[in-house]
Design a protein around this motif. Structure first.
Motif, PDB file in Angstrom:
ATOM      1  N   GLY A   1      45.223 -11.410 -16.411  1.00  0.00           N
ATOM      2  CA  GLY A   1      45.745 -10.361 -15.538  1.00  0.00           C
ATOM      3  C   GLY A   1      45.322 -10.478 -14.091  1.00  0.00           C
ATOM      4  N   PRO A   2      44.027 -10.713 -13.801  1.00  0.00           N
ATOM      5  CA  PRO A   2      43.615 -10.823 -12.390  1.00  0.00           C
ATOM      6  C   PRO A   2      44.324 -11.973 -11.661  1.00  0.00           C
ATOM      7  CG  PRO A   2      41.709 -10.438 -13.773  1.00  0.00           C
ATOM      8  CD  PRO A   2      42.868 -10.677 -14.704  1.00  0.00           C
ATOM      9  N   LEU A   3      44.558 -13.070 -12.352  1.00  0.00           N
ATOM     10  CA  LEU A   3      45.272 -14.194 -11.726  1.00  0.00           C
ATOM     11  C   LEU A   3      46.730 -13.822 -11.471  1.00  0.00           C
ATOM     12  CD1 LEU A   3      45.382 -17.069 -10.695  1.00  0.00           C
ATOM     13  CD2 LEU A   3      45.766 -17.847 -13.045  1.00  0.00           C
ATOM     14  N   LEU A   4      47.360 -13.149 -12.442  1.00  0.00           N
ATOM     15  CA  LEU A   4      48.745 -12.703 -12.245  1.00  0.00           C
ATOM     16  C   LEU A   4      48.843 -11.777 -11.039  1.00  0.00           C
ATOM     17  CD1 LEU A   4      50.178 -11.995 -15.793  1.00  0.00           C
ATOM     18  CD2 LEU A   4      51.138 -13.503 -14.068  1.00  0.00           C
ATOM     19  N   ARG A   5      47.893 -10.893 -10.902  1.00  0.00           N
ATOM     20  CA  ARG A   5      47.918  -9.945  -9.779  1.00  0.00           C
ATOM     21  C   ARG A   5      47.820 -10.677  -8.436  1.00  0.00           C
ATOM     22  NH1 ARG A   5      48.026  -4.994 -11.816  1.00  0.00           N
ATOM     23  NH2 ARG A   5      47.142  -4.641 -13.856  1.00  0.00           N
ATOM     24  N   LEU A   6      47.124 -11.802  -8.410  1.00  0.00           N
ATOM     25  CA  LEU A   6      47.050 -12.609  -7.181  1.00  0.00           C
ATOM     26  C   LEU A   6      48.346 -13.364  -6.912  1.00  0.00           C
ATOM     27  CD1 LEU A   6      43.464 -14.138  -7.451  1.00  0.00           C
ATOM     28  CD2 LEU A   6      44.270 -12.456  -5.786  1.00  0.00           C
ATOM     29  N   LEU A   7      49.022 -13.790  -7.976  1.00  0.00           N
ATOM     30  CA  LEU A   7      50.228 -14.604  -7.831  1.00  0.00           C
ATOM     31  C   LEU A   7      51.452 -13.790  -7.423  1.00  0.00           C
ATOM     32  CD1 LEU A   7      49.832 -16.953 -10.927  1.00  0.00           C
ATOM     33  CD2 LEU A   7      49.478 -17.535  -8.518  1.00  0.00           C
ATOM     34  N   VAL A   8      51.503 -12.535  -7.812  1.00  0.00           N
ATOM     35  CA  VAL A   8      52.665 -11.697  -7.505  1.00  0.00           C
ATOM     36  C   VAL A   8      52.542 -11.211  -6.065  1.00  0.00           C
ATOM     37  CG1 VAL A   8      53.917  -9.601  -8.096  1.00  0.00           C
ATOM     38  CG2 VAL A   8      52.941 -11.020  -9.910  1.00  0.00           C
ATOM     39  N   LYS A   9      53.472 -11.652  -5.219  1.00  0.00           N
ATOM     40  CA  LYS A   9      53.393 -11.343  -3.786  1.00  0.00           C
ATOM     41  C   LYS A   9      53.793  -9.907  -3.460  1.00  0.00           C
ATOM     42  CE  LYS A   9      52.436 -15.538  -2.294  1.00  0.00           C
ATOM     43  NZ  LYS A   9      51.062 -15.855  -2.153  1.00  0.00           N
TER      44      LYS A   9
END
Length: 126
Positions: free
Chosen positions: A26-34
């Motif tokens: 989840g934390p990585l996804l939150r970084l990837l979504v602009k």
């Protein structure tokens, strides 16, 4: 004046985490979504919160009457994200309509129910 939402969600990052959280942390996804599409930030503005993406005040939208529709078979945006947004919306003039047996893209198959609700909402908020 009012706002009608179909298959709404708290934020697009929340949708991504629910859809892909088992594959990507989840934390990585939150970084990837602009772009966050932070609907929950709009709802929470009455508590002096700001848009999490822009850090700017949202405006009067939080006090706008709300009508939300969500299909109980939505496999793209889980209904729980729509309900979370609905519950957070500070305006007391609000309604949540669960469209039984429908998913994300076929809410209008129950057109009579949906359009009747929209018409009543519009008439009551003139």
């Amino acid at each position: 004046r009012g706002l009608v939402l179909f298959s709404a969600f708290t934020s697009i990052t929340d949708v991504a985490v629910m859809a892909y959280g088992s594959l990507v942390p989840g934390p990585l996804l939150r970084l990837l979504v602009k772009d966050r599409f932070d609907s929950l930030g709009l709802a929470m503005n009455s508590n002096n919160r700001t848009n999490t993406r822009t850090s700017k005040p949202i405006g009067p939208l939080a006090h706008t009457p709300l009508l939300m529709f969500h299909g109980d078979y939505d496999d793209i945006v889980p209904m729980e994200l729509g309900l979370e947004l609905y519950r957070a919306w500070p305006c007391l003039n609000k309604a949540f309509v669960t469209v039984k047996g429908r998913g994300h893209n076929d809410l209008y198959d129950k057109g009579d129910e949906v359009f009747r609700s929209v018409r009543n909402f519009v008439q009551s908020n003139q």
